[in-house]
Design an enzyme around this catalytic site. Structure first.
Site, PDB file in Angstrom:
ATOM      1  N   GLY A  10      36.135  33.656  32.149  1.00 37.08           N
ATOM      2  CA  GLY A  10      37.182  32.654  32.876  1.00 37.08           C
ATOM      3  C   GLY A  10      36.465  31.695  34.078  1.00 37.08           C
ATOM      4  N   MET A  11      37.005  30.831  34.806  1.00 35.46           N
ATOM      5  CA  MET A  11      36.334  30.031  35.472  1.00 35.46           C
ATOM      6  C   MET A  11      35.632  30.640  36.743  1.00 35.46           C
ATOM      7  SD  MET A  11      38.699  26.914  37.068  1.00 35.46           S
ATOM      8  CE  MET A  11      39.650  27.756  38.230  1.00 35.46           C
ATOM      9  N   LEU A  12      36.024  31.696  37.514  1.00 37.24           N
ATOM     10  CA  LEU A  12      35.187  32.325  38.463  1.00 37.24           C
ATOM     11  C   LEU A  12      34.121  33.206  37.751  1.00 37.24           C
ATOM     12  CD1 LEU A  12      34.570  32.710  41.190  1.00 37.24           C
ATOM     13  CD2 LEU A  12      36.336  34.489  41.412  1.00 37.24           C
ATOM     14  N   ASP A  36      38.588  44.610  27.705  1.00 37.57           N
ATOM     15  CA  ASP A  36      39.923  44.452  28.309  1.00 37.57           C
ATOM     16  C   ASP A  36      40.523  45.404  29.384  1.00 37.57           C
ATOM     17  OD1 ASP A  36      42.878  44.743  28.672  1.00 37.57           O
ATOM     18  OD2 ASP A  36      43.240  43.628  26.663  1.00 37.57           O
ATOM     19  N   ALA A  60      42.475  38.530  34.825  1.00 39.28           N
ATOM     20  CA  ALA A  60      43.749  38.287  35.501  1.00 39.28           C
ATOM     21  C   ALA A  60      44.619  37.519  34.422  1.00 39.28           C
ATOM     22  CB  ALA A  60      43.878  37.687  36.652  1.00 39.28           C
ATOM     23  N   THR A  62      46.776  34.602  34.900  1.00 36.81           N
ATOM     24  CA  THR A  62      46.609  33.762  35.794  1.00 36.81           C
ATOM     25  C   THR A  62      47.799  32.475  35.955  1.00 36.81           C
ATOM     26  OG1 THR A  62      44.894  32.314  34.930  1.00 36.81           O
ATOM     27  CG2 THR A  62      44.357  34.017  36.794  1.00 36.81           C
ATOM     28  N   TYR A 125      53.706  36.744  40.216  1.00 39.20           N
ATOM     29  CA  TYR A 125      52.045  36.812  40.056  1.00 39.20           C
ATOM     30  C   TYR A 125      51.552  37.216  41.289  1.00 39.20           C
ATOM     31  CZ  TYR A 125      47.484  34.675  40.669  1.00 39.20           C
ATOM     32  OH  TYR A 125      46.097  34.639  40.735  1.00 39.20           O
ATOM     33  N   TRP A 149      43.738  28.344  45.493  1.00 39.49           N
ATOM     34  CA  TRP A 149      43.515  26.894  44.664  1.00 39.49           C
ATOM     35  C   TRP A 149      41.850  26.732  43.967  1.00 39.49           C
ATOM     36  CZ3 TRP A 149      46.174  22.644  48.267  1.00 39.49           C
ATOM     37  CH2 TRP A 149      47.571  22.946  48.588  1.00 39.49           C
TER      38      TRP A 149
HETATM   39  N1  LIG Z   1      42.962  29.957  39.625  1.00 36.37           N
HETATM   40  C1  LIG Z   1      43.441  30.039  41.181  1.00 36.37           C
HETATM   41  O1  LIG Z   1      43.790  29.139  41.507  1.00 36.37           O
HETATM   42  C2  LIG Z   1      43.268  31.172  41.709  1.00 36.37           C
HETATM   43  C3  LIG Z   1      43.724  31.237  43.024  1.00 36.37           C
HETATM   44  C4  LIG Z   1      43.488  32.395  43.647  1.00 36.37           C
HETATM   45  C5  LIG Z   1      43.120  33.532  43.110  1.00 36.37           C
HETATM   46  N2  LIG Z   1      42.754  33.582  41.736  1.00 36.37           N
HETATM   47  C6  LIG Z   1      42.016  34.890  41.041  1.00 36.37           C
HETATM   48  O2  LIG Z   1      40.786  34.450  40.995  1.00 36.37           O
HETATM   49  C7  LIG Z   1      40.533  35.401  39.883  1.00 36.37           C
HETATM   50  C8  LIG Z   1      39.567  34.509  38.777  1.00 36.37           C
HETATM   51  O3  LIG Z   1      40.619  33.434  38.406  1.00 36.37           O
HETATM   52  P1  LIG Z   1      40.256  32.566  37.307  1.00 36.37           P
HETATM   53  O4  LIG Z   1      40.906  30.976  37.955  1.00 36.37           O
HETATM   54  O5  LIG Z   1      38.896  32.388  37.254  1.00 36.37           O
HETATM   55  O6  LIG Z   1      41.039  32.787  36.070  1.00 36.37           O
HETATM   56  P2  LIG Z   1      40.835  32.351  34.539  1.00 36.37           P
HETATM   57  O7  LIG Z   1      40.007  31.340  34.464  1.00 36.37           O
HETATM   58  O8  LIG Z   1      42.336  32.267  34.010  1.00 36.37           O
HETATM   59  O9  LIG Z   1      39.976  33.683  33.961  1.00 36.37           O
HETATM   60  C9  LIG Z   1      40.688  34.782  34.042  1.00 36.37           C
HETATM   61  C10 LIG Z   1      40.032  35.716  32.783  1.00 36.37           C
HETATM   62  O10 LIG Z   1      40.572  37.002  32.861  1.00 36.37           O
HETATM   63  C11 LIG Z   1      40.529  37.333  31.458  1.00 36.37           C
HETATM   64  N3  LIG Z   1      41.627  38.107  31.076  1.00 36.37           N
HETATM   65  C12 LIG Z   1      42.970  37.752  31.023  1.00 36.37           C
HETATM   66  N4  LIG Z   1      43.440  39.318  30.668  1.00 36.37           N
HETATM   67  C13 LIG Z   1      42.600  40.025  30.654  1.00 36.37           C
HETATM   68  C14 LIG Z   1      42.462  41.658  30.352  1.00 36.37           C
HETATM   69  N5  LIG Z   1      43.770  42.147  29.880  1.00 36.37           N
HETATM   70  N6  LIG Z   1      41.311  42.066  30.187  1.00 36.37           N
HETATM   71  C15 LIG Z   1      40.136  41.502  30.653  1.00 36.37           C
HETATM   72  N7  LIG Z   1      40.062  39.932  30.851  1.00 36.37           N
HETATM   73  C16 LIG Z   1      41.227  39.506  30.745  1.00 36.37           C
HETATM   74  C17 LIG Z   1      40.908  36.009  30.792  1.00 36.37           C
HETATM   75  O11 LIG Z   1      40.391  36.182  29.620  1.00 36.37           O
HETATM   76  P3  LIG Z   1      41.298  35.127  28.399  1.00 36.37           P
HETATM   77  O12 LIG Z   1      41.003  33.529  28.527  1.00 36.37           O
HETATM   78  O13 LIG Z   1      40.567  35.508  26.945  1.00 36.37           O
HETATM   79  O14 LIG Z   1      42.566  35.418  28.379  1.00 36.37           O
HETATM   80  C18 LIG Z   1      39.936  35.049  31.623  1.00 36.37           C
HETATM   81  O15 LIG Z   1      38.440  35.049  31.164  1.00 36.37           O
HETATM   82  C19 LIG Z   1      41.703  36.102  39.450  1.00 36.37           C
HETATM   83  O16 LIG Z   1      42.063  37.409  39.847  1.00 36.37           O
HETATM   84  C20 LIG Z   1      42.737  35.006  40.128  1.00 36.37           C
HETATM   85  O17 LIG Z   1      44.004  35.933  39.975  1.00 36.37           O
HETATM   86  C21 LIG Z   1      42.800  32.599  41.049  1.00 36.37           C
END
Ligand SMILES: NC(=O)c1ccc[n+]([C@@H]2O[C@H](COP(=O)([O-])OP(=O)(O)OC[C@H]3O[C@@H](n4cnc5c(N)ncnc54)[C@H](OP(=O)(O)O)[C@@H]3O)[C@@H](O)[C@H]2O)c1
Length: 288
Positions: A10-12, A36, A60, A62, A125, A149
């Site tokens: 994912g992004m982070l 998973d 997550a 997300t 969420y 964000w």
């Molecule tokens: N985005 C935001 O604005 C934001 C803000 C605050 C906090 N956060 C938190 O920051 C963290 C990283 O967020 P991000 O923006 O990088 O999210 P993201 O780009 O959506 O990446 C999430 C990753 O989790 C993977 N995933 C989903 N379901 C899974 C599972 N059951 N087992 C293992 N991997 C799984 C996804 O894989 P697939 O692509 O294959 O589904 C993806 O690689 C998360 O905890 C999120 O809640 C995000």
């Protein structure tokens, strides 16, 4: 420091791997197919095989609006599964970093939220992320990093969407001006997580970039960089109904982070400039 990342594509997760390469540290960043988080035995396998010093859980569900309809799935992936990640960390003798969100707060405040302020998620969420925090903090070597964000390469984000809409001439663009928070650039957050892990921080720490701003304010900066004459119009949240309610005031207090790490959080505008440059370079290279 050996780092194992779940949700590593994912992004982070990508930004954490890139920061690890920059520091010459071994990182194993796993995709959902490889690890998973609902699969306890698989996580234990990876933790045993890689022998990490720290496990960072970025996995997550997300999609904030989709979580409203898929409550059980959200609670399972973002909440209950964190217990499996913590068990894998405990089994390997590793520390755990659980990434969480400003959406655990209700957004009714008027000063930045501190780590020990009462939680009150408005959305499924947010509720699922709160459960994930609880499951993580049951392990004594856990650190919960709440961020807000996020934007960066390798995933959908508000700046990526706004940039695309402006480039496609979808203006005037109506953007919400009554939700205040703070954008966070994933390479900066990745650096913050590495720094906190190296200091063996535990408990809860807030991280975001500065200063606070509304979504409209961010969109204006993107327009200024991409197409200065593009019209951006401020609107209210009530004009943009969405399935999941968003916190109105979502600013995290970063005093604890700054004290622990000994530096101020980065300005989001510097991250935004870097992000827009990176996107433009990539599109230039792909011949778009
Ligand atoms: N985005 C935001 O604005 C934001 C803000 C605050 C906090 N956060 C938190 O920051 C963290 C990283 O967020 P991000 O923006 O990088 O999210 P993201 O780009 O959506 O990446 C999430 C990753 O989790 C993977 N995933 C989903 N379901 C899974 C599972 N059951 N087992 C293992 N991997 C799984 C996804 O894989 P697939 O692509 O294959 O589904 C993806 O690689 C998360 O905890 C999120 O809640 C995000």
């Amino acid at each position: 420091m050996r780092m194992l990342v779940f949700g590593g594509t994912g992004m982070l997760g990508r930004a954490l791997a890139a920061e690890g390469r920059r520091r010459n540290q071994p990182v194993l960043a796993l995709s959902r197919a490889q690890g998973d988080v609902r699969d306890r035995r698989r996580l234990a396998y990876w933790a045993g095989a890689f022998a990490p010093e720290v496990i960072v859980n970025c996995a997550a569900f997300t999609q904030v609006d989709a979580c409203e309809e898929r409550r059980q799935h959200a609670l399972e992936v973002n909440g209950e599964a964190v217990a499996h990640v913590a068990a894998a960390a405990a089994g390997a003798g590793a520390a755990l970093v659980q990434v969480s969100s400003d959406y655990v707060f209700d957004g009714g405040g008027s000063r930045p939220y501190r780590e020990d302020d009462p939680l009150g998620p408005l959305s499924v969420y947010g509720e699922s992320k709160r459960l994930g925090e609880e499951r993580a903090l049951a392990y004594e070597r856990a650190l919960v990093v709440r961020a807000s964000w996020l934007f960066g390469a390798g995933g959908p984000s508000f700046p990526a969407t706004i940039r695309r809409l402006i480039a496609d001439g979808k203006t005037p663009l109506r953007v919400v001006d009554d939700q205040v928070g703070a954008p966070t650039y994933t390479p900066y957050l990745a650096r913050a997580i590495w720094d906190l892990a190296q200091r063996r921080a535990t408990g809860v720490v807030h991280y975001r970039n500065r200063p606070p701003v509304s979504w409209y304010g961010v969109a204006c900066e993107i327009a200024a960089a991409v197409r200065p004459r593009a019209e951006v119009v401020p609107v209210t949240t009530s004009e943009f109904p969405r399935p999941a309610p968003r916190p109105a005031y979502s600013v995290l207090d970063v005093g604890r982070f700054e004290e622990l790490v000994g530096r101020a959080v980065e300005p989001w505008l510097a991250g935004l400039t870097d992000f827009l440059d990176t996107m433009a370079r990539r599109e230039g290279n792909s011949g778009d």
